[in-house]
Design a protein around this motif. Structure first.
Motif, PDB file in Angstrom:
ATOM      1  N   GLY A 266       0.791  -1.226   0.000  1.00  0.00           N
ATOM      2  CA  GLY A 266       0.000   0.000   0.000  1.00  0.00           C
ATOM      3  C   GLY A 266       0.815   1.263   0.000  1.00  0.00           C
ATOM      4  O   GLY A 266       0.253   2.360  -0.061  1.00  0.00           O
ATOM      5  N   SER A 267       2.140   1.166   0.052  1.00  0.00           N
ATOM      6  CA  SER A 267       2.977   2.364   0.007  1.00  0.00           C
ATOM      7  C   SER A 267       3.006   2.930  -1.402  1.00  0.00           C
ATOM      8  O   SER A 267       2.685   2.243  -2.386  1.00  0.00           O
ATOM      9  CB  SER A 267       4.397   2.032   0.469  1.00  0.00           C
ATOM     10  OG  SER A 267       4.985   1.072  -0.403  1.00  0.00           O
ATOM     11  N   PHE A 268       3.414   4.201  -1.520  1.00  0.00           N
ATOM     12  CA  PHE A 268       3.460   4.864  -2.836  1.00  0.00           C
ATOM     13  C   PHE A 268       4.536   5.944  -2.795  1.00  0.00           C
ATOM     14  O   PHE A 268       4.698   6.649  -1.795  1.00  0.00           O
ATOM     15  CB  PHE A 268       2.111   5.497  -3.166  1.00  0.00           C
ATOM     16  CG  PHE A 268       2.084   6.201  -4.493  1.00  0.00           C
ATOM     17  CD1 PHE A 268       1.880   5.500  -5.665  1.00  0.00           C
ATOM     18  CD2 PHE A 268       2.279   7.580  -4.571  1.00  0.00           C
ATOM     19  CE1 PHE A 268       1.867   6.142  -6.891  1.00  0.00           C
ATOM     20  CE2 PHE A 268       2.263   8.232  -5.787  1.00  0.00           C
ATOM     21  CZ  PHE A 268       2.052   7.504  -6.956  1.00  0.00           C
ATOM     22  N   LEU A 269       5.291   6.049  -3.890  1.00  0.00           N
ATOM     23  CA  LEU A 269       6.276   7.115  -4.040  1.00  0.00           C
ATOM     24  C   LEU A 269       6.322   7.499  -5.522  1.00  0.00           C
ATOM     25  O   LEU A 269       6.503   6.640  -6.388  1.00  0.00           O
ATOM     26  CB  LEU A 269       7.660   6.664  -3.573  1.00  0.00           C
ATOM     27  CG  LEU A 269       8.760   7.739  -3.604  1.00  0.00           C
ATOM     28  CD1 LEU A 269       8.413   8.868  -2.647  1.00  0.00           C
ATOM     29  CD2 LEU A 269      10.111   7.138  -3.237  1.00  0.00           C
TER      30      LEU A 269
ATOM     31  N   GLU B 278       2.802   6.176   3.137  1.00  0.00           N
ATOM     32  CA  GLU B 278       3.236   5.027   3.913  1.00  0.00           C
ATOM     33  C   GLU B 278       2.150   3.954   3.845  1.00  0.00           C
ATOM     34  O   GLU B 278       0.993   4.246   3.528  1.00  0.00           O
ATOM     35  CB  GLU B 278       3.500   5.427   5.374  1.00  0.00           C
ATOM     36  CG  GLU B 278       4.595   6.463   5.543  1.00  0.00           C
ATOM     37  CD  GLU B 278       5.947   5.930   5.093  1.00  0.00           C
ATOM     38  OE1 GLU B 278       6.135   4.695   5.084  1.00  0.00           O
ATOM     39  OE2 GLU B 278       6.816   6.754   4.730  1.00  0.00           O
ATOM     40  N   PRO B 279       2.492   2.686   4.116  1.00  0.00           N
ATOM     41  CA  PRO B 279       1.471   1.628   4.061  1.00  0.00           C
ATOM     42  C   PRO B 279       0.263   1.964   4.930  1.00  0.00           C
ATOM     43  O   PRO B 279       0.391   2.347   6.089  1.00  0.00           O
ATOM     44  CB  PRO B 279       2.224   0.392   4.583  1.00  0.00           C
ATOM     45  CG  PRO B 279       3.656   0.664   4.256  1.00  0.00           C
ATOM     46  CD  PRO B 279       3.825   2.142   4.416  1.00  0.00           C
ATOM     47  N   GLU B 280      -0.909   1.839   4.322  1.00  0.00           N
ATOM     48  CA  GLU B 280      -2.190   2.066   5.004  1.00  0.00           C
ATOM     49  C   GLU B 280      -2.303   3.468   5.578  1.00  0.00           C
ATOM     50  O   GLU B 280      -3.048   3.702   6.536  1.00  0.00           O
ATOM     51  CB  GLU B 280      -2.397   1.037   6.128  1.00  0.00           C
ATOM     52  CG  GLU B 280      -2.176  -0.395   5.707  1.00  0.00           C
ATOM     53  CD  GLU B 280      -3.080  -0.808   4.547  1.00  0.00           C
ATOM     54  OE1 GLU B 280      -4.158  -0.233   4.405  1.00  0.00           O
ATOM     55  OE2 GLU B 280      -2.668  -1.704   3.798  1.00  0.00           O
ATOM     56  N   GLY B 281      -1.606   4.443   5.034  1.00  0.00           N
ATOM     57  CA  GLY B 281      -1.656   5.803   5.543  1.00  0.00           C
ATOM     58  C   GLY B 281      -2.194   6.785   4.522  1.00  0.00           C
ATOM     59  O   GLY B 281      -2.727   6.409   3.479  1.00  0.00           O
ATOM     60  N   LYS B 282      -2.069   8.066   4.826  1.00  0.00           N
ATOM     61  CA  LYS B 282      -2.482   9.136   3.911  1.00  0.00           C
ATOM     62  C   LYS B 282      -1.391   9.383   2.860  1.00  0.00           C
ATOM     63  O   LYS B 282      -0.225   9.076   3.070  1.00  0.00           O
ATOM     64  CB  LYS B 282      -2.740  10.426   4.700  1.00  0.00           C
ATOM     65  CG  LYS B 282      -3.914  10.358   5.648  1.00  0.00           C
ATOM     66  CD  LYS B 282      -5.245  10.455   4.907  1.00  0.00           C
ATOM     67  CE  LYS B 282      -6.411  10.552   5.885  1.00  0.00           C
ATOM     68  NZ  LYS B 282      -7.709  10.664   5.168  1.00  0.00           N
TER      69      LYS B 282
ATOM     70  N   TYR C  94      -5.456   8.019  -1.026  1.00  0.00           N
ATOM     71  CA  TYR C  94      -5.029   7.456  -2.316  1.00  0.00           C
ATOM     72  C   TYR C  94      -4.518   6.047  -2.073  1.00  0.00           C
ATOM     73  O   TYR C  94      -3.566   5.853  -1.325  1.00  0.00           O
ATOM     74  CB  TYR C  94      -3.928   8.320  -2.942  1.00  0.00           C
ATOM     75  CG  TYR C  94      -3.432   7.810  -4.269  1.00  0.00           C
ATOM     76  CD1 TYR C  94      -4.146   8.029  -5.435  1.00  0.00           C
ATOM     77  CD2 TYR C  94      -2.235   7.093  -4.346  1.00  0.00           C
ATOM     78  CE1 TYR C  94      -3.688   7.551  -6.657  1.00  0.00           C
ATOM     79  CE2 TYR C  94      -1.772   6.618  -5.559  1.00  0.00           C
ATOM     80  CZ  TYR C  94      -2.496   6.849  -6.713  1.00  0.00           C
ATOM     81  OH  TYR C  94      -2.037   6.376  -7.925  1.00  0.00           O
ATOM     82  N   GLU C  95      -5.208   5.075  -2.626  1.00  0.00           N
ATOM     83  CA  GLU C  95      -4.828   3.678  -2.477  1.00  0.00           C
ATOM     84  C   GLU C  95      -4.315   3.153  -3.820  1.00  0.00           C
ATOM     85  O   GLU C  95      -5.088   2.912  -4.750  1.00  0.00           O
ATOM     86  CB  GLU C  95      -6.025   2.843  -2.022  1.00  0.00           C
ATOM     87  CG  GLU C  95      -5.813   1.331  -2.041  1.00  0.00           C
ATOM     88  CD  GLU C  95      -4.604   0.883  -1.245  1.00  0.00           C
ATOM     89  OE1 GLU C  95      -3.553   0.671  -1.887  1.00  0.00           O
ATOM     90  OE2 GLU C  95      -4.706   0.782  -0.006  1.00  0.00           O
ATOM     91  N   PRO C  96      -2.977   3.046  -3.995  1.00  0.00           N
ATOM     92  CA  PRO C  96      -2.431   2.646  -5.301  1.00  0.00           C
ATOM     93  C   PRO C  96      -2.896   1.265  -5.752  1.00  0.00           C
ATOM     94  O   PRO C  96      -3.031   1.010  -6.941  1.00  0.00           O
ATOM     95  CB  PRO C  96      -0.914   2.683  -5.077  1.00  0.00           C
ATOM     96  CG  PRO C  96      -0.723   2.596  -3.597  1.00  0.00           C
ATOM     97  CD  PRO C  96      -1.908   3.266  -2.992  1.00  0.00           C
TER      98      PRO C  96
END
Length: 560
Positions: A103-106, A122-126, A147-149
């Motif tokens: 669930g992380s995103f960059l 961050e995983p499961e975060g904003k 935002y859930e990638p």
């Protein structure tokens, strides 16, 4: 005498019509070659950016061994460095990002020359969105969003396919242009799925390129998907609109274009595709009539295993090229009629003289198209036919050589190889090697000293390549900093590799630049042999290109 005069007129008309057709088709071939290179550059930049973020496994040295997988970054800092490097491949707005299986995103998005958007979750975060001016500059928080990638179409589609996947062409709502994504699943060295890397590129640069092409006065060039939705065009047309409160995207279809020539060209391509299989990469020439006038249409399907299917189409009326032929034909017809009226003998002599020169022009034009050696015209005239002969010689130089480096261009080298293949036989078999050369450290010269100095380097490299080859060998520039060398009669891979080493040493010598600067570039060279590695040019190019990239990865590993 009347019958003879009519015969003269008929043969002159047919010769002029054939020459006009060949001129039109050769012009379309040159246009299609440039369009193909533009599409390859655009799509290759997306693929290479993903290879920077998640490099593919290195093929094993020994058969049967497993490929060597390069480790994927384990923290945001290392991943961020790769994203910045991948973004540096683009000169126009781009977006490179990674969605993790946790669930992380960059992501880093270049919106203009000095404006970047930095998005992190961050995983499961904003998801936190920042703006900054480049690596290491001050970051300003602009948004915090849900935002859930893992729920995004690009993530779901890539996980389902399990391989590199192109998205559908979409409209970027903020930047107001069409774009497309290339996504790639990422695994660790143990084969565990880590997430999806994605490269988003804008397609407006393709339209800009098409609008700058040297087309005939009424010619058009455009790129469309198989159903006709436009990707880019040489015309000043809006390719998509946002309608309604729901923001529905409506794409312009080729059949809805304001240009009748675009509509007619796409109709001809659809008719051809309904009856024939369009081979990817093969240039197909079509003739048709539009409201009584003859037109020429060229089409090439651009396809790859990631799901890209684009039609590059160019069309032009034959009448655009008629002026360079009809003047000489009509003048010669008048001379023939006068000669017939004077005496049968004088008319017959003039007839042979006129048809001989036009036949030479027709044969010369065909030789340009099929890659055979350009025959000596030996036409010494001051009229339009003499001017046309000079135009043919100039056109031959423009069509077959790269204007910057004065070596062969891509289409010319392929045509010459195909000509040699057609003329080979069991008694006289054809053997050759092909070297695919990509310059290393060339981009640093462009970035630090400018494109003029980069062009100077390319010219010097081309001269060195020519001096390193035999009389029967050939060198061609394939675009950017890529060259291909044809080694006639080479049958042994060790011989080809030794020549490749010789070429690499020649390239590696310092180059004198402006203001006393010296530039040193290197080369990665891939080798393929005919017929061992393939029976057609495209297969040989892919094989040599793949081996070149293997060598380039090895150079990168050794330089680390």
């Amino acid at each position: 005498m009347v019958c003879l005069a009519l015969t003269i007129g008929w043969f002159l008309y047919r010769a002029g019509d054939d020459a006009t057709e060949i001129l039109a088709r050769n012009a379309l071939m040159e246009v299609m070659g440039r369009v193909g290179q533009a599409i390859d550059r655009q799509t290759l930049s997306a693929r290479e950016s993903l290879n920077i973020v998640a490099p593919p496994p290195i093929p094993p040295v020994n058969p049967g061994d497993k490929p060597a997988a390069l480790p994927f970054p384990q923290d945001h800092k290392q991943l961020e460095e790769r994203l910045w490097l991948a973004n540096s491949l683009f000169s126009d707005p781009s977006y490179v990002y990674f969605g993790g299986a946790d669930g992380s995103f960059l992501g880093i998005k270049q919106e203009s020359a000095n404006v970047f958007m930095y998005s992190i979750r961050e995983p499961e975060g904003k998801d936190y969105v920042y703006y900054l001016r480049g690596p290491g500059t001050e970051m300003k928080l602009t948004a915090v969003q849900d935002y859930e990638p893992r729920k995004r179409p690009w993530y779901i589609q890539t996980v389902a396919s399990g391989r590199e996947t192109w998205s559908s062409v979409y409209a970027d709502f903020r930047q107001k242009f069409l774009g497309i994504n290339l996504s790639k699943p990422v695994f660790d060295t143990e084969g565990t799925f880590l997430g999806v890397a994605n490269s988003s590129i804008g397609l407006s640069q393709l339209t800009t390129f098409l609008q700058q092409l040297p087309l005939s006065p009424n010619g058009v060039a455009f790129i469309a998907e198989l159903k006709g939705d436009m990707v880019a065009t040489s015309l000043n047309e809006v390719l998509h609109e946002i309608k309604g409160n729901a923001g529905e995207v409506v794409r312009l279809n080729a059949q809805q274009s304001k240009s009748p020539l675009v509509q007619q060209a796409f109709d001809e391509v659809q008719k051809y595709m309904a009856e024939h299989h369009l081979v990817p990469g093969q240039l197909v020439m079509l003739g048709a009539r539009s409201e009584g006038s003859k037109i020429e249409v060229a089409v090439r399907l651009h396809h790859d295993e990631a799901g890209l299917d684009w039609l590059a189409i160019s069309a032009a009326p034959r009448s655009d090229f008629l002026g360079s032929v009809t003047g000489g034909v009509y003048q010669t017809l008048l001379l023939g009629l006068v000669a017939v009226c004077l005496t049968f003998v004088i008319g017959f002599v003039l007839l042979r003289w006129v048809l001989r020169d036009i036949r030479k022009l027709t044969l010369a034009a065909k030789s340009i198209g099929n890659g055979s050696p350009f025959p000596a015209l030996n036409i010494d005239r001051d009229d339009e036919i003499g001017q046309l002969a000079l135009s043919f010689q100039e056109m031959e130089r423009n069509l077959r050589t790269d204007r910057l480096t004065n070596v062969l261009n891509r289409d010319s080298l392929i045509a010459q190889i195909e000509f040699r293949r057609r003329n080979s036989s069991e008694a006289n078999p054809l053997h050759f090697a092909m070297l695919f050369i990509d310059l290393d450290r060339f981009k640093a010269v462009n970035d630090e000293y400018g494109h003029d100095e980069g062009d100077r380097v390319l010219v010097v490299i081309a001269e060195r390549l020519q001096h390193a080859l035999r009389h029967d060998d050939s060198v061609a520039r394939f675009g950017g900093d890529e060259f291909v060398v044809y080694l006639h009669g080479v049958t042994d891979a060790d011989v080809a590799r030794s020549i490749a080493d010789k070429i690499r040493h020649a390239v590696n010598r310092p180059i004198e630049g402006r203001d006393g600067n010296q530039y040193t570039v290197d080369a990665s060279v891939g080798v393929s042999l005919y017929p061992e590695d393939g029976l057609d040019v495209e297969t040989l190019l892919r094989m040599a290109d793949s081996r070149m990239f293997d060598q380039k990865r090895l150079h990168r590993m050794l330089s680390v």
